[in-house]
Design an enzyme around this catalytic site. Structure first.
Site, PDB file in Angstrom:
ATOM      1  N   PHE A 142       0.989  -1.443   0.207  1.00 50.05           N
ATOM      2  CA  PHE A 142       0.129   0.101  -0.072  1.00 50.05           C
ATOM      3  C   PHE A 142       0.970   1.324  -0.029  1.00 50.05           C
ATOM      4  O   PHE A 142       1.698   1.587   0.925  1.00 50.05           O
ATOM      5  CB  PHE A 142      -0.929  -0.044   1.109  1.00 50.05           C
ATOM      6  CG  PHE A 142      -1.954   1.248   1.055  1.00 50.05           C
ATOM      7  CD1 PHE A 142      -3.046   1.248   0.313  1.00 50.05           C
ATOM      8  CD2 PHE A 142      -1.610   2.356   1.653  1.00 50.05           C
ATOM      9  CE1 PHE A 142      -3.683   2.265   0.158  1.00 50.05           C
ATOM     10  CE2 PHE A 142      -2.528   3.598   1.608  1.00 50.05           C
ATOM     11  CZ  PHE A 142      -3.749   3.498   0.678  1.00 50.05           C
ATOM     12  N   ASP A 227       9.265   2.913   2.027  1.00 53.92           N
ATOM     13  CA  ASP A 227       8.092   3.841   2.394  1.00 53.92           C
ATOM     14  C   ASP A 227       7.847   3.789   3.931  1.00 53.92           C
ATOM     15  O   ASP A 227       7.223   2.825   4.598  1.00 53.92           O
ATOM     16  CB  ASP A 227       6.959   3.351   1.779  1.00 53.92           C
ATOM     17  CG  ASP A 227       5.705   4.270   1.945  1.00 53.92           C
ATOM     18  OD1 ASP A 227       5.560   5.018   2.728  1.00 53.92           O
ATOM     19  OD2 ASP A 227       4.426   3.919   1.215  1.00 53.92           O
ATOM     20  N   LYS A 256       1.829  11.234   7.530  1.00 53.70           N
ATOM     21  CA  LYS A 256       1.151  10.573   8.677  1.00 53.70           C
ATOM     22  C   LYS A 256       1.503  11.397   9.799  1.00 53.70           C
ATOM     23  O   LYS A 256       1.201  12.583  10.218  1.00 53.70           O
ATOM     24  CB  LYS A 256       0.956   9.039   8.799  1.00 53.70           C
ATOM     25  CG  LYS A 256       0.283   8.670   7.532  1.00 53.70           C
ATOM     26  CD  LYS A 256      -0.323   7.300   7.820  1.00 53.70           C
ATOM     27  CE  LYS A 256      -1.555   6.825   6.748  1.00 53.70           C
ATOM     28  NZ  LYS A 256      -0.754   5.942   5.833  1.00 53.70           N
TER      29      LYS A 256
HETATM   30  C1  LIG Z   1      -1.115   5.639   4.394  1.00 55.62           C
HETATM   31  C2  LIG Z   1       0.002   5.475   3.556  1.00 55.62           C
HETATM   32  C3  LIG Z   1       0.411   6.260   2.346  1.00 55.62           C
HETATM   33  C4  LIG Z   1      -0.533   7.254   1.649  1.00 55.62           C
HETATM   34  O1  LIG Z   1      -0.787   8.226   2.629  1.00 55.62           O
HETATM   35  P1  LIG Z   1      -1.919   9.283   2.251  1.00 55.62           P
HETATM   36  O2  LIG Z   1      -1.545  10.676   3.184  1.00 55.62           O
HETATM   37  O3  LIG Z   1      -3.138   8.602   2.524  1.00 55.62           O
HETATM   38  O4  LIG Z   1      -1.688   9.623   0.670  1.00 55.62           O
HETATM   39  C5  LIG Z   1       1.471   5.513   1.470  1.00 55.62           C
HETATM   40  N1  LIG Z   1       2.162   4.418   2.005  1.00 55.62           N
HETATM   41  C6  LIG Z   1       1.755   3.986   3.186  1.00 55.62           C
HETATM   42  C7  LIG Z   1       2.730   2.942   3.737  1.00 55.62           C
HETATM   43  C8  LIG Z   1       0.851   4.436   4.117  1.00 55.62           C
HETATM   44  O5  LIG Z   1       0.600   3.681   5.278  1.00 55.62           O
END
Ligand SMILES: *Cc1c(COP(=O)(O)O)cnc(C)c1O
Length: 399
Positions: A142, A227, A256
């Protein structure tokens, strides 16, 4: 359901896109690990906005930074400079060791920035013919919701009907370093990976996986991009989850908790050679690096460091997981996780359990159907964990 609850849900259903399936709790205010609904009922938040509020809701230090910056200047655009942006850059360097940062807003934008940097680096530095650069990612990843990012999602729901997709990506199984090596071609510029897969259900790879992936990337001159949007900034029990395996990525994405839930702020952090591919005019964002977001992010980082949230996550996470493993119920397949990032894998849909927990004052959300994700703000206390555990045990042992 009370009248006001019912009315607000009806409004949302009538006038909002139905792109989420929320639990029917309407939160009106929050403080620390607790949230209150419109009827004044109190809940312990065990989702923490997908780890965006690691610092706890409405942390006063971040709140003060937001309010006082909002009274000075909020947005200059990068056409001009502002006094908060360089301070945040220096702070990000001090915390991560990465040479340079590029600020964006949402996590998906940070990932898009990473993909652009990797492709350009692949051409300009590695010498891959333009248009042939190729990026490897993992199955069940994700990384966000843009067209290019869902182009390499293996989750059908994220893709159905949204084609045509962006080419130039291949997927390999998560946790299988040899599959990564087999997938590398002379045109491969980067390997993009979550150190622990969050949305997939808190999937922790075999020990040594990231280290082996790093060696393979080095050997083939491929960038390792991690990520850390959900795993980073304390959640997994370290400032960044990659540090748990002692690897050094070429770049990471964060978001986040970078703003403690106050305001969207994300970033790509990278080695100078990678970031250096961006020249004026080649990439940007109107709000990226704005003084309000930067002031909030500085304060959010202060809290993570001053309150030793990574250490708290490591200690309290081990404690919480130990408690959860004592629950005896054949419906539980596995309890796994890292730091205060815990997945309870069930043999059946987790949603009814989340609803039962909500009735007992604990909010958590299923991910991928059968996993209960338990990820409270990192400021949670041992007593609060004991209380949450009692509720979870009650719900799981009752059936
Ligand atoms: C939440 C998340 C994203 C995307 O972030 P948004 O602020 O919702 O666009 C990307 N990578 C990971 C691992 C995430 O948990």
């Amino acid at each position: 359901m009370t009248a006001v609850l019912h009315d607000l849900i009806a409004l949302e259903d009538e006038f909002g896109a139905h792109n989420y399936h929320p639990l029917d709790v309407i939160i009106e205010r929050a403080k620390g690990v607790w949230v209150w609904d419109v009827d004044g009922k109190k809940y312990l938040d065990c989702l923490a906005a997908y780890s965006a509020v690691n610092q706890g809701h409405c942390h006063p230090h971040i709140q003060n930074a937001l309010v006082s910056q909002a009274q000075r200047v909020t947005l200059t655009s990068r056409a001009f400079r502002n006094d908060q942006f360089p301070r945040l850059l220096e702070r990000l360097h001090a915390i991560s060791g990465f040479d340079q940062a590029l600020l964006m807003n949402s996590g998906a934008e940070a990932v898009e920035t990473a993909l652009k940097a990797a492709r350009k680096w692949g051409h300009v530095v590695k010498g891959i013919p333009e248009g042939r650069q190729h990026i490897i990612a993992c199955e069940n990843n994700f990384h966000g919701r843009t067209i290019s990012i869902v182009s390499f999602s293996s989750h059908e729901e994220y893709r159905a009907g949204f084609g045509p997709f962006t080419p130039g990506f291949t997927l390999v199984p998560f946790g299988d370093a040899e599959a990564l090596e087999r997938a590398i071609t002379p045109d491969t510029c980067a390997f993009l990976v979550e150190p622990i897969q969050g949305e997939a259900g808190i999937v922790v790879p075999p020990r040594g996986y990231l280290k082996r992936a790093e060696e393979i990337c080095r050997k083939h001159n491929v960038l390792l991009i991690v990520d850390e949007i959900q795993s980073g900034l304390g959640r997994a029990g370290a400032m960044f989850a990659y540090q748990l395996e002692r690897v050094q990525p070429d770049a990471i994405t964060i978001g986040k908790a970078l703003s403690g839930g106050f305001y969207p702020v994300s970033a790509l952090l990278a080695r100078r050679e990678v970031m250096g591919v961006f020249k004026p005019g080649e990439h940007g964002s109107t709000f990226g690096g704005n003084p309000l977001g930067c002031a909030v992010a500085i304060a959010a980082l202060d809290v993570i460091v001053d309150e030793r949230l990574p250490e708290r996550a490591a200690q309290l996470g081990a404690y919480f997981m130990g408690l959860l493993r004592t629950i005896v119920n054949p419906v539980i397949r596995e309890v796994r996780g890292s730091g205060l990032w815990i997945g309870l894998q069930l043999h059946e849909p987790a949603r009814p359990y989340c609803e039962a927990l909500m009735a007992r004052g604990v909010l958590c959300k299923e991910t991928h159907d059968t996993v209960m994700r338990i990820a409270p703000p990192l400021v949670i206390t041992r007593d609060e964990i004991d209380w949450a555990f009692d509720q979870i045990r009650n719900v799981l042992e009752r059936r």
